[in-house]
Motif scaffolding. Structure first.
Motif, mmCIF file in Angstrom:
data_model
loop_
_atom_site.group_PDB
_atom_site.id
_atom_site.type_symbol
_atom_site.label_atom_id
_atom_site.label_comp_id
_atom_site.label_asym_id
_atom_site.label_seq_id
_atom_site.Cartn_x
_atom_site.Cartn_y
_atom_site.Cartn_z
ATOM 1 N N GLU A 19 -42.093 -40.318 -18.857
ATOM 2 C CA GLU A 19 -42.329 -38.884 -18.190
ATOM 3 C C GLU A 19 -43.459 -38.042 -18.641
ATOM 4 N N ILE A 20 -44.253 -38.275 -19.719
ATOM 5 C CA ILE A 20 -45.617 -37.777 -19.770
ATOM 6 C C ILE A 20 -46.583 -38.511 -18.173
ATOM 7 N N LEU A 21 -46.455 -40.060 -18.382
ATOM 8 C CA LEU A 21 -46.857 -40.763 -17.289
ATOM 9 C C LEU A 21 -46.710 -40.028 -15.865
ATOM 10 N N ASP A 77 -48.845 -36.821 -15.373
ATOM 11 C CA ASP A 77 -49.904 -37.602 -15.098
ATOM 12 C C ASP A 77 -50.442 -37.570 -13.517
ATOM 13 N N TYR A 78 -49.485 -38.322 -13.202
ATOM 14 C CA TYR A 78 -49.575 -38.561 -11.388
ATOM 15 C C TYR A 78 -49.323 -36.964 -10.599
ATOM 16 N N LYS A 79 -48.214 -36.378 -11.426
ATOM 17 C CA LYS A 79 -48.367 -35.268 -9.973
ATOM 18 C C LYS A 79 -49.970 -34.522 -10.520
ATOM 19 N N LYS A 80 -50.380 -34.215 -11.106
ATOM 20 C CA LYS A 80 -51.421 -33.886 -11.586
ATOM 21 C C LYS A 80 -52.698 -34.424 -10.858
ATOM 22 N N VAL A 81 -52.457 -35.613 -10.712
ATOM 23 C CA VAL A 81 -53.124 -36.368 -10.083
ATOM 24 C C VAL A 81 -53.090 -35.952 -8.297
ATOM 25 N N ALA A 82 -52.231 -35.828 -7.794
ATOM 26 C CA ALA A 82 -51.690 -35.726 -6.755
ATOM 27 C C ALA A 82 -52.129 -34.316 -6.651
ATOM 28 N N ILE A 83 -52.392 -32.945 -7.348
ATOM 29 C CA ILE A 83 -52.936 -31.583 -7.512
ATOM 30 C C ILE A 83 -53.584 -31.985 -6.615
ATOM 31 N N GLU A 84 -54.450 -33.298 -7.672
ATOM 32 C CA GLU A 84 -56.272 -32.406 -7.461
ATOM 33 C C GLU A 84 -56.614 -32.937 -5.631
ATOM 34 N N TYR A 85 -55.400 -34.429 -5.434
ATOM 35 C CA TYR A 85 -55.990 -34.871 -3.807
ATOM 36 C C TYR A 85 -55.373 -33.621 -2.999
ATOM 37 N N ASN A 107 -51.683 -45.057 -1.032
ATOM 38 C CA ASN A 107 -50.569 -45.675 -2.026
ATOM 39 C C ASN A 107 -50.063 -44.578 -2.898
ATOM 40 N N PHE A 108 -50.895 -44.016 -3.718
ATOM 41 C CA PHE A 108 -50.706 -42.933 -4.450
ATOM 42 C C PHE A 108 -49.712 -41.990 -4.075
ATOM 43 N N TYR A 109 -49.284 -41.352 -2.967
ATOM 44 C CA TYR A 109 -48.260 -40.326 -2.484
ATOM 45 C C TYR A 109 -47.363 -40.932 -1.839
ATOM 46 N N MET A 110 -47.210 -42.504 -1.203
ATOM 47 C CA MET A 110 -46.037 -42.638 -0.808
ATOM 48 C C MET A 110 -45.751 -43.219 -2.341
ATOM 49 N N GLU A 111 -46.067 -43.566 -3.157
ATOM 50 C CA GLU A 111 -45.472 -44.652 -4.597
ATOM 51 C C GLU A 111 -44.574 -43.140 -5.301
ATOM 52 N N LEU A 112 -45.440 -42.028 -4.979
ATOM 53 C CA LEU A 112 -44.789 -40.987 -5.933
ATOM 54 C C LEU A 112 -43.391 -40.588 -5.220
ATOM 55 N N TYR A 113 -43.672 -40.060 -3.559
ATOM 56 C CA TYR A 113 -42.570 -40.178 -3.096
ATOM 57 C C TYR A 113 -41.291 -41.374 -3.256
ATOM 58 N N HIS A 130 -42.949 -33.560 -0.257
ATOM 59 C CA HIS A 130 -44.070 -32.869 -0.283
ATOM 60 C C HIS A 130 -45.442 -34.435 0.042
ATOM 61 N N TYR A 131 -45.126 -35.500 -1.080
ATOM 62 C CA TYR A 131 -46.238 -36.851 -0.905
ATOM 63 C C TYR A 131 -45.390 -37.402 0.135
ATOM 64 N N LEU A 132 -44.969 -37.256 1.027
ATOM 65 C CA LEU A 132 -44.511 -38.193 1.886
ATOM 66 C C LEU A 132 -45.392 -37.779 2.971
ATOM 67 N N GLU A 133 -45.308 -36.044 2.846
ATOM 68 C CA GLU A 133 -46.549 -35.358 4.359
ATOM 69 C C GLU A 133 -47.440 -35.432 4.084
ATOM 70 N N GLU A 134 -47.956 -35.426 2.541
ATOM 71 C CA GLU A 134 -49.415 -35.357 2.192
ATOM 72 C C GLU A 134 -49.969 -37.012 2.482
ATOM 73 N N GLY A 135 -49.415 -38.034 1.967
ATOM 74 C CA GLY A 135 -50.048 -39.281 2.211
ATOM 75 C C GLY A 135 -49.704 -39.513 3.535
ATOM 76 N N GLU A 136 -48.475 -39.001 4.781
ATOM 77 C CA GLU A 136 -49.122 -39.458 6.044
ATOM 78 C C GLU A 136 -50.602 -38.555 6.699
#
Length: 703
Positions: free
Chosen positions: A518-520, A523-531, A555-561, A568-574
């Protein structure tokens, strides 16, 4: 005649621009240098960004890009009576106008070169290049190049690239059906296309900045694209040349539609990298039914089926190697370039064996003991890296060898002990020599060269693969601590390559480390916020803008999705996927089809240190991985097909005997030096091997 040029211009103003006055048709704005005859600007009248699709060859874009390199100028090497001489046409001898066409003449002792420019009824630019033999002897065209300096250049940053730069997909090995598809990097139409309508183009070369400081261009400039005319012999009184059409289009599909309408034959195959024993299935499409058709490989005829304007061909090779499938039609020809490989499973094992047997430092007295090293295929030894070069060190991208072997062992767990012993020695090297006790990562055991952001996820990916292979919880916690240290050192706005996002979360949970997972994940969600904040205005990294800055976002958005199923992650990744696709070509060649444009890797990672298109280079496989993830997220079968082609074609840098090549330098020449070679260093190509090996696992993530 030059004294009369200005008066002649008034006769043709409204058709072309010459000098410092702009004229236009309904679509084009074209600026031409009155002295050289070279085109300085090609613009679309309705383009809100007012993009010039080619370099200003007056030194204003790049100091070395001088008027002699403008669009439509070039060079020709002729042989007469056994003697060769090279000529450049860059000083107009005469300009005339006839039937709405502008004719630029360049007079030489034995020949005249004429460029005729006009617009057709559709508003497309038509250019004809013709050599007239004025001598009493035959002239042999040994070499001929025409400059087409498309602005494939990353200077100015991503924001400028989105509106004012183009990814230029060149099919200059198509002979009578050659073409260029230039896509604006931000993917917003209009885009620019060029198709050959008469004559033959056999290849292309690049002009770069060999003799000038890196700051002038370096990694960010692809170079001046030069289309190479097929050699021939011109008899006295005869002429020889070609004609092409330059037009605007809306994207890949529209480009190929217009290319077909222009008489181009479009060649394609189901796949281009083919294990021996499998059959290649190919198609040739044309606007109208082709006549006088034949098809061959290595001079041997192939059976084909012709159904109207579609020709279908199949071929099965008996031995590995390059195979050129040639279609002859109406006195013309075009080709498909295939590569037949050792059966894939054997190819994988050959490469793993080569790494362990030849590329691992086995000297226990050496501080790099256990490392997987760069290998010199010419000298047949580990490269000593003297004098030191950062991209030839014992860490960094070389980690791909360990990642690939760890994944390979997951699939072949009953392999003998030498593989596991080698990997354990490599783990000891990475964990206790490249890393500090608190998980800081360096590129060298000396810890005095580069503390580099990219290195952390590569080390973490290695640990993730080790965990999957062994189920030893130590490895997944090494992965966790490495990633946490990375975010502490570099923050959350780094566009890193090959971050083990879903694997790290899945494996932590599998091993019972739910809190850490959950901690990691946070972290990944924080990266997505920057993206999210950056959108498509990507920050510069080691190159100002490139395919491997965009692919990490996808890759980041798709894996988060795939982890969260948050749309949201799928739409941003597209949004990023659209930008990523524009880097990939669709030419019928295993070096080019679904391979991203990259043009600096051979210089940094290869032995010959050559600039020029590295097609393929292993990081182009990141796009294939992104396509596979998008398929897993959406079920879109077309991305599965394209992703597989990308990953397969990248395997050509792994040779049948297990040797590797850092990159293939694709153009015929770069800065006048012969190219078309696999670099002699085995350096980092095993990331492509890893992406291919992990494909089935990614497919298992399908929602």
């Amino acid at each position: 005649m030059k004294n009369n040029l200005k008066s002649i211009l008034f006769l043709i103003v409204g058709f072309l621009f010459l000098g410092n006055v702009t004229a236009q048709n309904k679509d084009f704005i074209i600026h031409t240098d009155i002295n050289t005859g070279g085109i300085q600007k090609i613009m679309n009248k309705g383009d809100k960004y007012k993009m010039n699709w080619i370099f200003n060859c007056d030194g204003s874009d790049l100091e070395w890009f001088t008027p002699e390199y403008a669009w439509g100028l070039g060079f020709i090497t002729l042989e007469k009576s056994g003697k060769q001489e090279t000529y450049k046409w860059n000083s107009v001898s005469d300009i005339s106008e006839k039937n709405g066409k502008t004719i630029l003449s360049y007079e030489f002792t034995d020949f005249t070169l004429k460029i005729t420019r006009s617009f057709n009824a559709d508003g497309d630019l038509i250019e004809n290049f013709k050599i007239e033999n004025n001598s009493s002897e035959s002239l042999k065209v040994v070499d001929m190049g025409i400059y087409t300096p498309f602005k494939d250049w990353y200077a100015g940053g991503a924001e400028v690239c989105m509106t004012s730069r183009c990814n230029t997909h060149v099919w200059a090995g198509g002979y009578n059906s050659s073409y260029v598809n230039a896509i604006r990097m931000g993917t917003e139409a209009p885009h620019l296309g060029l198709v050959l309508t008469e004559g033959s183009i056999r290849h292309y070369e690049l002009i770069n900045t060999r003799d000038l400081p890196r700051k002038v261009a370096g990694s960010n400039l692809r170079g001046g694209i030069t289309l190479k005319v097929e050699p021939t012999t011109i008899k006295p009184g005869d002429n020889y040349g070609l004609t092409w059409k330059v037009f605007w289009h809306k994207g890949y599909e529209d480009f190929y539609k217009k290319a077909l309408e222009s008489g181009t034959v479009i060649a394609e195959a189901d796949k281009y990298f083919i294990p021996v024993g499998e059959t290649a299935k190919m198609r040739f499409k044309s606007k109208n039914k082709l006549e006088n058709v034949s098809c061959s490989v290595d001079g041997k005829s192939l059976k084909f089926k012709q159904n109207g304007n579609l020709i279908s061909v199949e071929y099965k090779a008996k031995k590995p190697g390059d195979k050129i499938v040639t279609l002859n039609y109406n006195g013309k020809k075009t080709v498909i370039n295939l590569f037949y490989s050792t059966p894939t499973e054997k190819l994988m094992k050959n490469r793993v064996d080569f790494i362990i047997d030849k590329q691992q430092m086995g000297d226990k007295t050496d501080e790099k003991f256990g490392a997987y090293m760069v290998y010199d295929n010419e000298e047949k030894e580990i490269y000593p890296n003297i004098p030191f070069k950062v991209d030839h060190d014992e860490g960094a991208e070389r980690l791909g060898m360990g990642v690939a072997i760890a994944n390979w062992l997951q699939q072949f767990p009953n392999s003998n002990k030498k593989y596991k012993k080698s990997l354990e020695e490599y783990y000891q090297f990475v964990r206790y020599k490249l890393q500090t006790k608190d998980y800081k990562v360096y590129s060298t055991v000396a810890h005095n060269k580069r503390h580099r952001g990219y290195n952390y996820p590569w080390v973490a990916a290695f640990y993730a693969e080790l965990y999957k292979q062994t189920k030893n919880p130590v490895y997944i916690m090494d992965c966790y601590h490495t990633m946490r240290k990375w975010y502490k050192e570099f923050g959350y706005d780094f566009y890193a390559i090959c971050v083990p996002i879903k694997k790290s979360i899945d494996y932590l949970r599998e091993a019972g480390f739910n809190k850490e997972a959950e901690i990691l994940l946070n972290d990944y969600k924080k990266v997505a916020i920057e993206y999210d904040k950056n959108g498509i205005n990507y920050p510069s990294h080691e190159v100002v803008f490139e395919q491997s800055i965009v692919s990490p976002a996808v890759n980041f958005y798709m894996e988060l999705y795939l982890i969260t199923q948050d749309t949201h992650y799928l739409e941003e990744g597209e949004k990023h996927l659209a930008i990523l696709k524009a880097f990939n070509g669709q030419q019928p060649d295993y070096h080019l089809n679904e391979i991203g444009i990259r043009h600096w890797d051979g210089y940094w990672f290869g032995k010959r240190q050559s600039w020029g298109d590295t097609m393929p280079h292993y990081w182009s496989a990141l796009t294939g991985r992104a396509y596979i993830l998008y398929y897993a997220a959406t079920g879109n079968e077309d991305y599965l097909r394209r992703g597989k082609i990308c990953l397969e074609n990248n395997l050509c840098n792994i040779r049948n005997d297990g040797t590797g090549a850092a990159a293939y330098i694709y153009p015929e020449k770069v800065n006048g030096v012969k190219a078309e070679f696999y670099d002699e260093f085995a350096n980092d190509q095993d990331w492509a091997l890893f992406f291919f090996l992990e494909m089935n696992e990614l497919l298992s993530w399908k929602i």
